[in-house]
Design a protein around this motif. Structure first.
Motif, PDB file in Angstrom:
ATOM      1  N   LEU A 251      55.450 -31.133  25.774  1.00 25.73           N
ATOM      2  CA  LEU A 251      54.996 -30.244  26.920  1.00 25.73           C
ATOM      3  C   LEU A 251      55.999 -29.001  27.705  1.00 25.73           C
ATOM      4  CD1 LEU A 251      52.623 -29.352  28.934  1.00 25.73           C
ATOM      5  CD2 LEU A 251      53.307 -30.514  30.753  1.00 25.73           C
ATOM      6  N   LEU A 252      57.622 -29.278  27.645  1.00 26.20           N
ATOM      7  CA  LEU A 252      58.211 -28.595  27.423  1.00 26.20           C
ATOM      8  C   LEU A 252      57.977 -27.177  25.912  1.00 26.20           C
ATOM      9  CD1 LEU A 252      60.775 -31.160  28.484  1.00 26.20           C
ATOM     10  CD2 LEU A 252      60.120 -29.523  30.267  1.00 26.20           C
ATOM     11  N   ALA A 253      58.169 -28.160  25.320  1.00 23.28           N
ATOM     12  CA  ALA A 253      58.000 -27.413  23.837  1.00 23.28           C
ATOM     13  C   ALA A 253      57.066 -26.690  24.040  1.00 23.28           C
ATOM     14  CB  ALA A 253      58.203 -27.979  22.765  1.00 23.28           C
ATOM     15  N   ALA A 254      56.377 -26.714  24.512  1.00 26.44           N
ATOM     16  CA  ALA A 254      55.108 -26.000  24.683  1.00 26.44           C
ATOM     17  C   ALA A 254      54.745 -24.482  26.078  1.00 26.44           C
ATOM     18  CB  ALA A 254      53.428 -26.294  24.546  1.00 26.44           C
ATOM     19  N   ALA A 255      55.382 -24.902  26.600  1.00 26.85           N
ATOM     20  CA  ALA A 255      55.930 -23.853  27.786  1.00 26.85           C
ATOM     21  C   ALA A 255      57.624 -22.840  27.664  1.00 26.85           C
ATOM     22  CB  ALA A 255      56.169 -24.792  29.016  1.00 26.85           C
ATOM     23  N   ALA A 256      58.386 -23.627  26.525  1.00 27.78           N
ATOM     24  CA  ALA A 256      58.739 -22.690  26.891  1.00 27.78           C
ATOM     25  C   ALA A 256      59.101 -21.525  25.458  1.00 27.78           C
ATOM     26  CB  ALA A 256      59.838 -23.431  25.538  1.00 27.78           C
ATOM     27  N   ILE A 257      58.142 -21.566  25.072  1.00 27.83           N
ATOM     28  CA  ILE A 257      57.622 -19.631  24.622  1.00 27.83           C
ATOM     29  C   ILE A 257      57.567 -18.961  24.818  1.00 27.83           C
ATOM     30  CG2 ILE A 257      55.677 -19.214  22.781  1.00 27.83           C
ATOM     31  CD1 ILE A 257      55.754 -21.905  21.800  1.00 27.83           C
ATOM     32  N   TYR A 258      56.868 -19.230  25.903  1.00 23.85           N
ATOM     33  CA  TYR A 258      56.427 -17.981  27.245  1.00 23.85           C
ATOM     34  C   TYR A 258      57.240 -17.937  28.059  1.00 23.85           C
ATOM     35  CZ  TYR A 258      52.140 -19.762  24.726  1.00 23.85           C
ATOM     36  OH  TYR A 258      51.481 -19.632  23.255  1.00 23.85           O
ATOM     37  N   PRO A 259      57.770 -16.756  28.873  1.00 25.61           N
ATOM     38  CA  PRO A 259      58.195 -16.033  29.442  1.00 25.61           C
ATOM     39  C   PRO A 259      57.979 -16.409  31.213  1.00 25.61           C
ATOM     40  CG  PRO A 259      57.862 -14.110  28.207  1.00 25.61           C
ATOM     41  CD  PRO A 259      57.037 -15.276  27.716  1.00 25.61           C
ATOM     42  N   ASN A 260      57.120 -16.687  30.964  1.00 31.04           N
ATOM     43  CA  ASN A 260      56.222 -16.183  32.098  1.00 31.04           C
ATOM     44  C   ASN A 260      55.852 -17.448  33.025  1.00 31.04           C
ATOM     45  OD1 ASN A 260      53.853 -16.267  30.319  1.00 31.04           O
ATOM     46  ND2 ASN A 260      52.480 -15.836  32.236  1.00 31.04           N
ATOM     47  N   ILE A 261      56.007 -18.779  31.510  1.00 30.97           N
ATOM     48  CA  ILE A 261      55.581 -20.673  32.400  1.00 30.97           C
ATOM     49  C   ILE A 261      56.374 -20.565  31.916  1.00 30.97           C
ATOM     50  CG2 ILE A 261      54.643 -21.971  31.341  1.00 30.97           C
ATOM     51  CD1 ILE A 261      52.742 -20.452  29.570  1.00 30.97           C
ATOM     52  N   THR A 262      56.683 -21.870  33.241  1.00 25.16           N
ATOM     53  CA  THR A 262      58.298 -22.583  33.593  1.00 25.16           C
ATOM     54  C   THR A 262      57.191 -24.123  34.018  1.00 25.16           C
ATOM     55  OG1 THR A 262      58.824 -20.580  34.612  1.00 25.16           O
ATOM     56  CG2 THR A 262      60.384 -23.483  35.621  1.00 25.16           C
ATOM     57  N   ILE A 263      58.358 -25.184  33.490  1.00 24.90           N
ATOM     58  CA  ILE A 263      57.533 -26.560  33.768  1.00 24.90           C
ATOM     59  C   ILE A 263      59.129 -26.739  34.858  1.00 24.90           C
ATOM     60  CG2 ILE A 263      57.504 -28.811  33.390  1.00 24.90           C
ATOM     61  CD1 ILE A 263      56.044 -27.980  30.811  1.00 24.90           C
ATOM     62  N   GLU A 264      58.063 -27.498  36.346  1.00 26.32           N
ATOM     63  CA  GLU A 264      59.002 -27.939  37.068  1.00 26.32           C
ATOM     64  C   GLU A 264      59.453 -29.356  36.374  1.00 26.32           C
ATOM     65  OE1 GLU A 264      60.115 -26.528  41.151  1.00 26.32           O
ATOM     66  OE2 GLU A 264      60.081 -24.153  40.342  1.00 26.32           O
ATOM     67  N   ALA A 265      59.792 -29.757  36.585  1.00 27.34           N
ATOM     68  CA  ALA A 265      60.067 -31.846  36.354  1.00 27.34           C
ATOM     69  C   ALA A 265      60.257 -32.627  37.692  1.00 27.34           C
ATOM     70  CB  ALA A 265      60.768 -31.716  35.070  1.00 27.34           C
ATOM     71  N   ASN A 266      59.871 -32.985  37.943  1.00 29.01           N
ATOM     72  CA  ASN A 266      59.931 -34.348  39.000  1.00 29.01           C
ATOM     73  C   ASN A 266      60.572 -33.592  40.372  1.00 29.01           C
ATOM     74  OD1 ASN A 266      59.597 -36.507  37.480  1.00 29.01           O
ATOM     75  ND2 ASN A 266      61.785 -35.790  35.951  1.00 29.01           N
ATOM     76  N   PRO A 267      59.748 -32.786  40.764  1.00 34.22           N
ATOM     77  CA  PRO A 267      60.122 -32.321  42.148  1.00 34.22           C
ATOM     78  C   PRO A 267      60.582 -32.940  43.344  1.00 34.22           C
ATOM     79  CG  PRO A 267      57.748 -31.453  41.111  1.00 34.22           C
ATOM     80  CD  PRO A 267      58.725 -31.952  40.136  1.00 34.22           C
ATOM     81  N   SER A 268      61.398 -32.343  44.089  1.00 33.49           N
ATOM     82  CA  SER A 268      61.304 -33.231  45.270  1.00 33.49           C
ATOM     83  C   SER A 268      59.896 -33.543  46.391  1.00 33.49           C
ATOM     84  CB  SER A 268      62.318 -33.359  46.255  1.00 33.49           C
ATOM     85  OG  SER A 268      62.225 -31.969  46.579  1.00 33.49           O
ATOM     86  N   ASP A 269      59.494 -34.287  46.446  1.00 28.61           N
ATOM     87  CA  ASP A 269      58.531 -34.191  47.904  1.00 28.61           C
ATOM     88  C   ASP A 269      58.852 -32.843  48.579  1.00 28.61           C
ATOM     89  OD1 ASP A 269      57.859 -37.056  47.198  1.00 28.61           O
ATOM     90  OD2 ASP A 269      58.214 -37.398  48.407  1.00 28.61           O
ATOM     91  N   GLU A 270      59.511 -31.989  48.987  1.00 28.28           N
ATOM     92  CA  GLU A 270      59.744 -31.171  49.855  1.00 28.28           C
ATOM     93  C   GLU A 270      59.548 -29.802  48.803  1.00 28.28           C
ATOM     94  OE1 GLU A 270      61.981 -34.194  51.118  1.00 28.28           O
ATOM     95  OE2 GLU A 270      62.089 -33.288  49.472  1.00 28.28           O
ATOM     96  N   ARG A 271      59.944 -30.337  47.457  1.00 23.08           N
ATOM     97  CA  ARG A 271      59.401 -29.267  46.933  1.00 23.08           C
ATOM     98  C   ARG A 271      58.145 -28.786  46.020  1.00 23.08           C
ATOM     99  NH1 ARG A 271      61.131 -24.117  44.741  1.00 23.08           N
ATOM    100  NH2 ARG A 271      60.553 -23.575  43.545  1.00 23.08           N
ATOM    101  N   MET A 272      58.230 -29.775  45.833  1.00 23.74           N
ATOM    102  CA  MET A 272      56.319 -29.740  45.759  1.00 23.74           C
ATOM    103  C   MET A 272      55.421 -29.102  46.785  1.00 23.74           C
ATOM    104  SD  MET A 272      54.388 -30.182  43.308  1.00 23.74           S
ATOM    105  CE  MET A 272      54.367 -31.819  42.055  1.00 23.74           C
TER     106      MET A 272
END
Length: 375
Positions: A251-272
């Motif tokens: 999933l990380l690799a699929a998103a990395a190709i595109y400059p407008n797509i970001t993955i936020e892994a394990n965000p805190s409750d506050e961040r989510m």
């Protein structure tokens, strides 16, 4: 007179940070607030013991799951057999209080003759054989694929134990209709997910990004995330964020190709919480029409616009609050349109009218209390 209740949870319901345990935790909270004294039995699986549960429970028992190959050598579902523990039965027999089984995974003892005369409540959180069959179709690793197919067959056979319940509670009207056909002699009620939202907190206005959120390590959610990356998000000009627990390298690799797509892994409750509130669009899709759709409730209570496919809405009754898009073209069109539309007060009032009465924890907790203790 004090009201007591045994609750058997498939996992430790704290922190309340993914679908199934969120429903369990906030159910504990609302029943506690109704005056119920809860004896919680939970299985330890990839989560530490939680002192926070002691604030809402009279007693908390922990049991180890019996994971591994040996627990797979059975006609019972692995996810049920691995939660077999004689200590659980011993502790249940220390009292004569009603027993709430959280999901089919927790039902190993539901048909035990020693519990024959106890009131038993079954909380359905998925039509499990459908769920595992969808995992089988989504999975690419051969061993996991075989496991999901076998588990689907085992759950299909095993689900008849539900007939031992005095009360069956479904999470959607779609699931309730299915259960009514399968268990026509049982008392079946629909109670939607319990959740963290006490009231509508959606913020008027607009922002510039689109959000997909979920437990990204779940195969079904990863499939949805990959579908959005490859078919929708890559064709949009706005920032697109996928946020959730434990995304895979794929999933990380699929998103990395595109400059407008970001993955936020394990965000805190506050961040989510911030992401759900601030996103201009919460984009939610699924490929199956059963089970918990908690992310839909969270988005409608706290987010701005919500774009979904029809399967995400199945049995929810929330169609009027969402923009429905089933194809990539429809999703792209919906996003481009809604990015320039601020959420206004009239839309928030409409949500409040539909969500706050029926989908509030307090209302549903009161219904559940009456079903257990007053009917």
């Amino acid at each position: 007179m004090d009201k007591y209740l045994n609750i058997i949870a498939f996992n430790i319901p704290w922190p309340a940070n993914y679908g199934g345990v969120i429903d369990v935790y906030y159910k504990l909270m609302v029943l506690h607030n109704c005056g119920v004294k809860i004896i919680l039995h939970c299985f330890e699986y990839e989560r530490p013991r939680a002192k926070e549960l002691e604030h809402v429970c009279e007693k908390v028992y922990y049991y180890k799951r019996r994971t591994g190959i040996l627990s797979n050598i059975t006609l019972l579902p692995y996810n049920v057999y691995s939660r077999k523990d004689p200590a659980l039965l011993t502790n249940l027999l220390k009292n004569d209080y009603p027993i709430l089984f959280e999901g089919l995974h927790s039902c190993y003892y539901i048909n035990n003759p020693l519990l024959k005369n106890r009131m038993k409540i079954f909380r359905e959180c998925n039509i499990e054989h459908d769920y595992y069959y969808h995992l089988y179709k989504s999975e690419h690793q051969l061993i996991k694929k075989c496991f999901f197919l076998i588990e689907a067959w085992r759950f299909k056979t095993y689900q008849m134990v539900i007939s031992n319940a005095d009360l069956i509670i479904s999470v959607s009207t779609t699931d309730a209709n299915y259960l009514q056909k399968e268990f026509s002699g049982n008392h079946i009620e629909f109670i939607p997910c319990f959740h963290a939202n006490e009231q509508i907190t959606a913020r008027p206005g607009k922002s510039d990004f689109i959000l997909y959120h979920g437990k990204l390590s779940v195969v079904e959610n990863e499939r949805a995330a990959l579908y959005l990356i490859h078919n929708v998000f890559c064709k949009l000009s706005n920032p697109c964020i996928l946020a959730g627990m434990n995304p895979s390298q794929k999933l990380l690799a699929a998103a990395a190709i595109y400059p407008n797509i970001t993955i936020e892994a394990n965000p805190s409750d506050e961040r989510m919480d911030f992401l759900i509130h601030e996103a201009q669009i919460n984009m939610l899709i699924t490929f199956q029409d059963t089970g918990l759709k908690l992310k839909l409730l969270n988005s409608l209570f706290a987010g701005r616009h919500t774009v979904v496919n029809r399967l995400m809405l199945a049995g929810s009754g929330l169609d009027s609050l969402c923009c429905i898009a089933d194809t990539p073209e429809e999703m792209i069109h919906a996003c481009n349109n809604l990015m320039n539309v601020p959420l206004d007060e009239s839309a928030i009032i409409q949500r409040r009218k539909l969500l706050e009465p029926f989908f509030s924890n307090k209302y549903q907790g009161s219904r559940l209390y009456k079903m257990i203790y007053e009917e």
